[in-house]
Design an enzyme around this catalytic site. Structure first.
Site, short mmCIF file in Angstrom:
data_model
loop_
_atom_site.label_atom_id
_atom_site.label_comp_id
_atom_site.label_asym_id
_atom_site.label_seq_id
_atom_site.Cartn_x
_atom_site.Cartn_y
_atom_site.Cartn_z
CG HIS A 12 -0.50 -0.39 2.55
ND1 HIS A 12 -1.19 -1.22 3.13
CD2 HIS A 12 0.17 0.07 3.25
CE1 HIS A 12 -0.71 -1.27 4.62
NE2 HIS A 12 0.20 -0.12 4.50
CG HIS A 59 -2.69 1.98 8.53
ND1 HIS A 59 -3.18 1.72 7.46
CD2 HIS A 59 -1.26 1.66 8.19
CE1 HIS A 59 -2.41 1.11 6.37
NE2 HIS A 59 -0.93 1.06 6.98
CG HIS A 193 6.88 -1.01 5.34
ND1 HIS A 193 6.46 -2.17 5.17
CD2 HIS A 193 5.95 -0.21 5.73
CE1 HIS A 193 5.21 -1.89 5.25
NE2 HIS A 193 4.99 -0.60 5.80
CD GLU A 240 1.78 -2.88 6.36
OE1 GLU A 240 1.50 -2.05 6.96
OE2 GLU A 240 2.18 -2.97 5.47
C1 DHB Z 1 4.51 3.90 5.16
C2 DHB Z 1 4.18 2.50 4.71
C3 DHB Z 1 3.12 2.14 5.41
O1 DHB Z 1 2.63 0.85 5.13
C4 DHB Z 1 2.41 3.00 6.17
O2 DHB Z 1 1.19 2.32 6.69
C5 DHB Z 1 2.75 4.30 6.62
C6 DHB Z 1 3.76 4.74 5.99
C7 DHB Z 1 5.81 4.31 4.41
O3 DHB Z 1 6.55 3.77 3.66
O4 DHB Z 1 6.09 5.71 4.73
FE FE Z 2 0.95 0.20 6.25
#
Ligand code: DHB
Ligand code: FE
Length: 281
Positions: A12, A59, A193, A240
């Site tokens: 996402h 979120h 991430h 995730e």
């Molecule tokens: C980022 C990625 C995410 O999955 C999220 O929920 C919020 C921020 C990001 O890479 O900045």
């Molecule tokens: Fe996210």
């Protein structure tokens, strides 16, 4: 009867939504990301699904941290885009399929998966960004959507194995719905991430690419990955990826991977995308 005709997975990332909403898609940083979805948008346009079941995470938008369902199925007729701090994203209202959603809830709960039934829910970038990536930016979304929100925000999220088995139960539910409907299922979020703490910015392409390989060829192997391994290898938010296993559980064990894309980074996140379709006999 209704039938799941394909599975799609994609990251996402809120910044992807911001790039679309602020007209930045032609900037080189973003063309690198969006180019990976051109094929997929055409493929989706030809597939013309009636319904998309979109497995995603909220979120702390619809649920806040006061109440966090592990699995929440959106059974409403519509889902409004949420205000995530900058006003709601300028995307169309998401239309649900209350009849199929209620059928899935009944079938899956009686199969002993304790879903939360949600009759009113706003949807955040976790749902709308994958929709833009696969459907583009139309004035109305081209199909009905059943959101399935999974808790990956506060420990403990469900295990990958639980997600995979829920996918199997969803498939059984869909295939017992009497109307002829073409259903596509999305797993979203990931890939590696971490957005806060000393390891913020962590990306692990080796882990991500192995996960993509496993998703096609050895999904049962992926169901054995413990949370701590996702966290260690793919960062705190890398967990995730368990949501991709709901999608994978809803498909045949033997599938064909018809498309794959991977690029690093978009914001803080590795972007992975895959299309899985039934093997042609
Ligand atoms: C980022 C990625 C995410 O999955 C999220 O929920 C919020 C921020 C990001 O890479 O900045
Ligand atoms: Fe996210």
């Amino acid at each position: 009867m209704a039938k799941i005709v394909a599975g799609v997975a994609t990251s996402h990332v809120p910044a992807i939504g911001a790039a679309i909403d602020l007209g930045k898609t032609q900037e080189p940083y973003w063309t690198r990301v969006f180019s990976g979805f051109e094929h997929s948008k055409k493929w989706m346009e030809e597939l013309k699904p009636d319904v998309a079941i979109i497995v995603y995470n909220d979120h702390a938008t619809a649920f806040s941290l006061e109440m966090i369902p592990t699995f929440a199925l959106g059974c409403a007729a519509e889902f409004a885009p949420a205000d995530e701090g900058w006003g709601p994203r300028p995307v169309p209202v998401v239309h649900g399929h209350p009849e199929l959603a209620a059928h899935i809830a009944q079938s899956v709960i009686l199969d002993e998966f304790d879903l939360t039934i949600v009759n009113k829910m706003e949807v955040d970038h976790g749902l709308t960004v994958p929709m833009n990536l696969l459907f583009g930016s139309p004035t109305e979304w081209p199909c009905k959507v059943i959101p399935l929100a999974v808790n990956v925000v506060q420990f403990p999220p469900p295990t990958g194995n639980r997600c995979f088995n829920l996918g199997k139960a969803i498939r059984k539910a869909v295939e017992s719905f009497p109307e002829d409907l073409k259903v596509v299922i999305f797993g979203t979020g990931g890939m590696s991430h971490q957005i806060s703490g000393p390891r913020a910015g962590l990306i692990n392409s080796v882990f991500d690419k192995a996960f993509l390989d496993g998703l096609t060829k050895d999904p049962v192997g992926l169901t054995k990955i413990p949370h701590v391994t996702y966290m260690r290898e793919a960062g705190a938010e890398g967990v995730e990826m368990v949501m991709w296993l709901v999608m994978r559980g809803a498909l045949d064990l033997d599938v064909q991977e018809t498309y794959r894309f991977y690029t690093v980074p978009a914001s803080n996140t590795a972007v992975g995308h895959i299309i899985l379709e039934p093997k042609v006999a």
